[in-house]
Design an enzyme around this catalytic site. Structure first.
Site, PDB file in Angstrom:
ATOM      1  N   ASP A  47      34.229  57.424  43.663  1.00  0.00           N
ATOM      2  CA  ASP A  47      35.115  57.491  42.400  1.00  0.00           C
ATOM      3  C   ASP A  47      35.996  58.340  41.888  1.00  0.00           C
ATOM      4  OD1 ASP A  47      36.795  55.644  40.212  1.00  0.00           O
ATOM      5  OD2 ASP A  47      34.584  55.433  38.865  1.00  0.00           O
ATOM      6  N   GLU A  64      46.288  54.230  39.205  1.00  0.00           N
ATOM      7  CA  GLU A  64      46.002  53.724  38.240  1.00  0.00           C
ATOM      8  C   GLU A  64      47.855  54.130  37.556  1.00  0.00           C
ATOM      9  OE1 GLU A  64      44.280  51.765  34.897  1.00  0.00           O
ATOM     10  OE2 GLU A  64      42.773  53.179  36.614  1.00  0.00           O
ATOM     11  N   LYS A  66      46.350  49.795  41.050  1.00  0.00           N
ATOM     12  CA  LYS A  66      45.782  49.801  39.568  1.00  0.00           C
ATOM     13  C   LYS A  66      46.269  49.206  38.476  1.00  0.00           C
ATOM     14  CE  LYS A  66      41.393  51.546  38.935  1.00  0.00           C
ATOM     15  NZ  LYS A  66      40.154  52.801  39.258  1.00  0.00           N
ATOM     16  N   THR A 122      41.983  45.722  37.473  1.00  0.00           N
ATOM     17  CA  THR A 122      40.488  47.602  36.964  1.00  0.00           C
ATOM     18  C   THR A 122      40.735  47.256  35.694  1.00  0.00           C
ATOM     19  OG1 THR A 122      40.112  49.411  36.379  1.00  0.00           O
ATOM     20  CG2 THR A 122      42.361  48.682  36.095  1.00  0.00           C
ATOM     21  N   PHE A 152      33.475  45.617  36.967  1.00  0.00           N
ATOM     22  CA  PHE A 152      33.213  46.677  35.809  1.00  0.00           C
ATOM     23  C   PHE A 152      31.559  46.614  35.522  1.00  0.00           C
ATOM     24  CE2 PHE A 152      36.119  50.099  34.049  1.00  0.00           C
ATOM     25  CZ  PHE A 152      37.139  50.033  35.262  1.00  0.00           C
TER      26      PHE A 152
END
Length: 316
Positions: A21, A94, A130, A154, A176
């Protein structure tokens, strides 16, 4: 018998696909992750480092005639291409977070990013777009998936987001962990560890739901604060982990046992549900943690995208 020479990271890889990440592609060689994920905040952090600022300068210099938005897209793809030289699998890139409530805009952006990757010689199957797990984002992902553009949902904090994403046929979701933990710790003043961590519990519920009812969507736990959150999710499809925590796992030889599996999921008493748009919005609204963290996450990604744009403007 425990292999004393095996690190926690090596042990974790026996049960779970490990993902890096970060936008710092130079830092991930040593951990040999399968995939890597990025977001606007990680890219912003990377281009502020001397070793990556040249990539920003090069991208701006080569695309001065384009709009700032188009230059940012090319910067994201440039980072993605560099990451794909390091990892054998996929990179997550993203879409602009300012499109989180714009279905058509998100569809357009997903198509544009994939087109840029194809121009760079990267096949679509090595890229995940994303998109925030809003109702509009999930609808955009549903369209993109049917076009062969794989999506990673996400900013996921609640079961309704996971259910709607699975029903939309998305490739992968990123619930998350750490941000859920942060919210409950702030609200209660308690420390949470292991199986008691509400972020860990959220991912376990989602994983069990998907496997019990046969959804093929991949579950990738994200946003970790410590290694105990990671080891408690051993067996999850994927876990995306920062370089700092990858290093912590590499430095430890403590044993890891699988905590999640399709077989264990069958024992979960959860019942299958479905959400209309109004039911989805009400359910997320009624979850204070999910509402606050989703809004906060979108705001933060929007703000960091604006900062990236400002850096581009200075160099134009």
């Amino acid at each position: 018998m425990k292999d004393l020479d095996m690190t926690q990271l090596d042990a974790l890889k026996q049960y779970t696909t490990v993902v890096a990440d970060t936008g710092d592609f130079q830092s991930i060689h040593q951990y040999s992750p399968q995939d890597s994920t990025t977001n606007p905040s990680l890219i912003l952090r990377a281009v502020q480092k001397a070793e990556y600022h040249s990539l920003l300068e090069k991208t701006v210099h080569e695309n001065r005639s384009l709009s700032t938005e188009e230059i940012i897209d090319r910067l994201l793809v440039a980072f993605g291409c560099e990451i794909l030289k390091v990892v054998p699998g996929r990179v997550s890139t993203e879409a602009d977070a300012r499109l989180s409530f714009d279905t058509e805009g998100s569809i357009r952006k997903g198509r544009e990013l994939i087109a840029l990757y194809k121009e760079a010689g990267i096949p679509a199957e090595r890229v995940l777009i994303k998109i925030a797990s809003t109702w509009e984002g999930i609808r955009a992902a549903e369209v993109l998936q049917k076009e062969g553009i794989r999506c990673n949902m996400t900013l996921m904090f609640a079961m309704p987001q996971a259910v709607a994403s699975a029903e939309a046929g998305v490739q992968l979701i990123s619930p998350f962990v750490g941000r859920i933990y942060d919210w409950y710790k702030k609200q209660t003043g308690q420390e949470y560890t292991g199986a008691d961590d509400p972020g860990v519990q959220s991912v376990k519920r989602i994983y069990n739901y998907y496997r019990k009812f046969g959804y093929p969507t991949e579950v990738m736990g994200a946003s970790f604060r410590n290694t105990s959150q990671i080891t408690e999710l051993a067996g999850c499809d994927l876990l995306t982990i920062s370089p700092q925590l990858l290093q912590a796992l590499s430095d430890s030889n403590d044993a890891i046992e699988p905590k999640l599996s399709p077989a264990l999921a069958q024992q979960d008493p959860v019942e299958q549900v479905s959400y209309t748009e109004s039911a989805f919005r009400l359910a997320v609204n009624n979850d204070a943690m999910a509402t606050e963290k989703l809004a906060e996450g979108i705001r933060a990604f929007c703000a960091d995208t604006v900062k990236l744009e400002q850096m581009v403007e200075v160099l134009r």
